[in-house]
Design a protein around this motif. Structure first.
Motif, PDB file in Angstrom:
ATOM      1  N   UNK A  96       0.848  -1.187   0.000  1.00 41.42           N
ATOM      2  CA  UNK A  96       0.000   0.000   0.000  1.00 41.42           C
ATOM      3  C   UNK A  96       0.885   1.240   0.000  1.00 41.42           C
ATOM      4  N   UNK A  97       0.916   1.947  -1.110  1.00 40.63           N
ATOM      5  CA  UNK A  97       1.769   3.139  -1.167  1.00 40.63           C
ATOM      6  C   UNK A  97       1.014   4.303  -1.806  1.00 40.63           C
ATOM      7  N   UNK A  98       1.518   5.496  -1.515  1.00 41.06           N
ATOM      8  CA  UNK A  98       0.999   6.687  -2.195  1.00 41.06           C
ATOM      9  C   UNK A  98       1.632   6.703  -3.578  1.00 41.06           C
ATOM     10  N   UNK A  99       0.963   6.034  -4.495  1.00 42.43           N
ATOM     11  CA  UNK A  99       1.564   5.721  -5.797  1.00 42.43           C
ATOM     12  C   UNK A  99       2.066   6.945  -6.552  1.00 42.43           C
ATOM     13  N   UNK A 100       1.393   8.075  -6.376  1.00 43.28           N
ATOM     14  CA  UNK A 100       1.727   9.245  -7.189  1.00 43.28           C
ATOM     15  C   UNK A 100       2.715  10.193  -6.506  1.00 43.28           C
ATOM     16  N   UNK A 101       3.150   9.783  -5.323  1.00 43.24           N
ATOM     17  CA  UNK A 101       4.044  10.668  -4.564  1.00 43.24           C
ATOM     18  C   UNK A 101       5.485  10.195  -4.668  1.00 43.24           C
ATOM     19  N   UNK A 106       6.894  10.652   0.960  1.00 43.24           N
ATOM     20  CA  UNK A 106       6.038   9.666   1.636  1.00 43.24           C
ATOM     21  C   UNK A 106       6.735   9.100   2.878  1.00 43.24           C
ATOM     22  N   UNK A 108       8.990  10.874   4.633  1.00 46.69           N
ATOM     23  CA  UNK A 108       8.963  11.997   5.587  1.00 46.69           C
ATOM     24  C   UNK A 108       7.585  12.106   6.248  1.00 46.69           C
ATOM     25  N   UNK A 109       6.541  11.836   5.465  1.00 45.66           N
ATOM     26  CA  UNK A 109       5.179  11.861   6.009  1.00 45.66           C
ATOM     27  C   UNK A 109       5.038  10.855   7.152  1.00 45.66           C
ATOM     28  N   UNK A 110       5.572   9.659   6.940  1.00 43.15           N
ATOM     29  CA  UNK A 110       5.461   8.622   7.975  1.00 43.15           C
ATOM     30  C   UNK A 110       6.112   9.078   9.274  1.00 43.15           C
ATOM     31  N   UNK A 155       9.451   3.560   5.368  1.00 44.14           N
ATOM     32  CA  UNK A 155       8.391   4.303   6.056  1.00 44.14           C
ATOM     33  C   UNK A 155       8.300   3.854   7.516  1.00 44.14           C
TER      34      UNK A 155
END
Lengths: 347, 258
Positions: A96-101, A106, A108-110, A155
């Motif tokens: 499960x990933x933020x495919x477009x980022x 992503x 750093x978000x984690x 992440x």
């Protein structure tokens, strides 16, 4: 004893009487109790649908428990969820990933989500360690499956967890990446991280784990030190196909642990293959002296897979339930029936 | 390191991530509302508006500006907020905020906060675009901004609910298309409800959007179809209803946690 020392002696994860019934009525977990020791690598084995992912999801706060309680590093995961969750990192099975980022943002978000202030130097180190540095600006969509798996790990590591859950970390990855993962897990353990991994690759559990738990149909049926299991792995069975059937084992052969089968036409000798003296040559000499002839012979080494298959497919009686104790000491005396099969393919 | 009573790093990280996604596609994000607004002004402002008489002493082109801003604000609020929470559900990345040390309040603050920022920014772009076509004056700028933020927050909360409720992207579109747009068109965006004959005028008063548009128009021109107090109360009522539903969602784990 000092409080700090007491804390270190306590299990880092303590699961008590955990049950989960889904809305549809499916009982995914049945009264599971388990302690995970600080700093160990614990492998949770089980076929598909056994409840491994449900167990992990409850500990991580993604699924609500029906009954039971869990503490992570002494913090109740419901009442004191902030402190508990800060300690835990999760690498889920699905990619499960933020495919477009891009990879960097992503990861750093984690880190931010888990309440940690930005630390670009640390994220750079993690990405370099996972061979992702060159891909830091790439959209995750553009990465291979193996690279995506590395992003998932990055992440989880970005917020410096003390406890790391790896749900099928090597599912669908190539041999090289699998070896890299194992090395990474070892490094993490050396740095003090407790690791709980689920797998259906027996090889992985053998390679990595300090302890192994087997879960089947929502029940934890065995928890055992790997070294204890390895002793079982050292068990071998010599099968002698006799020329003439025996009605009973001759008294002169009582020094060996023998048993008869196939209407007296097969003689079995169970021995420790790791022992200095296996007793096999002396047994054969004695049989020769006694005039007991055999047509053929074969040896079979039991494996963790054998034990796993026998536990998860043929759980008659009370086998394994002794392992339900929370100290994780399982029953170490299951009969080695030499069952063969591909447990891993059940997943 | 403890997170403390408020996970500010967590809220900020999600907010920034959401805003980054918006900024990455800013030209498409802004082009649509700007073009749509321009089209409205070409049609209603120039083609039809020139034949319309003033409404309550306000030029027709200027009269429809608050309504157009509200129309856009409703849709952008619902779209951004629903998309913001639906996307992680769709991609499966929702596991991360759910397993992070974030309270329900913090999660809503981060996702809805980002959506409010986006929707408000687009509304202000529409105001600027409208000003190119008609002279727009704002009698109560402070109340205008406050009302804009209040309505944006309310509809973003509503969008958040839609994003959790929706099982797919089709359902995300249903509420704005089938409910919000018709209610806005029938809610006095392009006319004063005073021009409606009975019983339509009374029936229109059951449309909650009437109160929002009317209140917002008051901040521009000081005149409204319904009392400004009623407008504010109606907006707060809807806001509280949305908050109650979101509280229930997190309490039960509805479509978030099994």
């Amino acid at each position: 004893m000092e409080n700090g020392e007491t804390r270190l002696m306590e299990p880092v994860i303590s699961i008590r009487n955990l049950s989960k019934r889904y809305a549809g009525g499916h009982e995914a977990l049945k009264n599971v109790s388990l302690d995970i020791n600080r700093g160990e690598i614990f492998a949770l084995l089980g076929p598909n649908g056994a409840g491994k992912t449900t167990l992990i999801s409850i500990v991580c706060g993604i699924v609500n428990a029906s009954e039971g309680s869990i503490t992570a590093d002494g913090h109740d995961i419901v009442r004191d969820y902030r402190a508990a969750r800060t300690k835990i990192g999760l690498v889920p099975q699905e990619l499960h990933t933020d495919a477009f980022e891009p990879v960097w943002s992503t990861v750093a978000l984690s880190r931010g989500m888990f309440g940690k202030r930005p630390n670009p130097a640390l994220i750079e180190k993690i990405l370099r360690d996972l061979s992702l540095w060159d891909k830091r600006k790439a959209k995750i969509l553009e990465l291979s499956g193996g690279m995506k798996r590395r992003v998932m790990i990055a992440k989880a590591l970005s917020h410096e967890p003390d406890i790391l859950f790896l749900d099928e970390p090597t599912a669908g990855v190539d041999v090289e990446l699998r070896r890299d993962m194992w090395e990474l897990v070892r490094q993490l353990r050396e740095s003090g991280v407790t690791i709980i991994l689920t797998t259906h690759y027996i090889e992985e559990a053998e390679e990595m784990a300090d302890r192994v738990g087997v879960i089947s149909k929502g029940e934890l049926i065995l928890v055992e030190e790997k070294t204890e299991l390895m002793k079982k792995l050292g068990r071998k069975r010599l099968t002698l196909n006799l020329s003439e059937p025996l009605t009973e084992i001759p008294a002169n052969l009582s020094d060996w642990a023998l048993s008869l089968g196939a209407d007296g036409l097969e003689l079995y000798y169970d021995f420790d293959a790791n022992a200095d003296r296996t007793g096999v040559p002396s047994l054969l000499r004695r049989m020769s002296d006694l005039g007991i002839a055999f047509k053929d012979l074969a040896t079979h080494q039991s494996s963790l897979e054998d034990i796993f298959v026998s536990l998860t497919t043929d759980r008659g009686g009370d086998g394994g339930r002794a392992a339900h104790r929370t100290n994780g000491r399982g029953n170490g005396d299951r009969e080695n029936n030499g069952t063969s099969g591909r447990a891993g393919e059940a997943e | 390191m403890s997170v403390g009573a408020f996970n500010r790093h967590g809220v900020w990280a999600i907010y920034r991530f959401e805003m980054h996604r918006f900024l990455r596609t800013i030209w498409t994000g802004l082009a649509t509302p700007v073009i749509t607004t321009s089209l409205y002004f070409v049609v209603f402002g120039s083609a039809i508006g020139s034949r319309m008489s003033d409404i309550n002493g306000i030029d027709y082109g200027a009269f429809i500006v608050p309504g157009l801003m509200m129309l856009s604000l409703f849709n952008e609020s619902i779209f951004n907020a629903s998309f913001g929470i639906h996307m992680p559900r769709f991609l499966g990345t929702i596991y991360e905020p759910l397993s992070a040390p974030l309270s329900a309040f913090e999660l809503v603050l981060a996702y809805v906060g980002a959506a409010v920022t986006k929707a408000t920014a687009i509304s202000l772009v529409i105001l600027t675009t409208a000003n190119l076509f008609v002279p727009v004056s704002i009698l109560h700028p402070f109340w205008m901004v406050l009302f804009l933020l209040l309505v944006a927050t309310t509809f973003c909360l509503f969008g958040f609910i839609v994003g959790i409720w929706a099982k797919g992207f089709e359902q995300l579109q249903i509420i704005p298309m089938l409910i919000v747009t018709p209610l806005t068109f029938l809610g006095g965006a392009f006319y004063s409800i005073e021009v409606l004959p009975e019983p339509w005028r009374t029936i229109t008063l059951f449309n909650p959007v009437v109160y929002l548009i009317s209140g917002f128009r008051w901040t521009f021109y000081g005149s409204s179809d319904v009392a400004i107090g009623v407008s504010v109360l109606a907006t707060f009522g809807f806001l509280l209803l949305c908050l109650a539903v979101i509280w229930w969602i997190f309490r039960t784990g509805y479509r978030l946690k099994a």
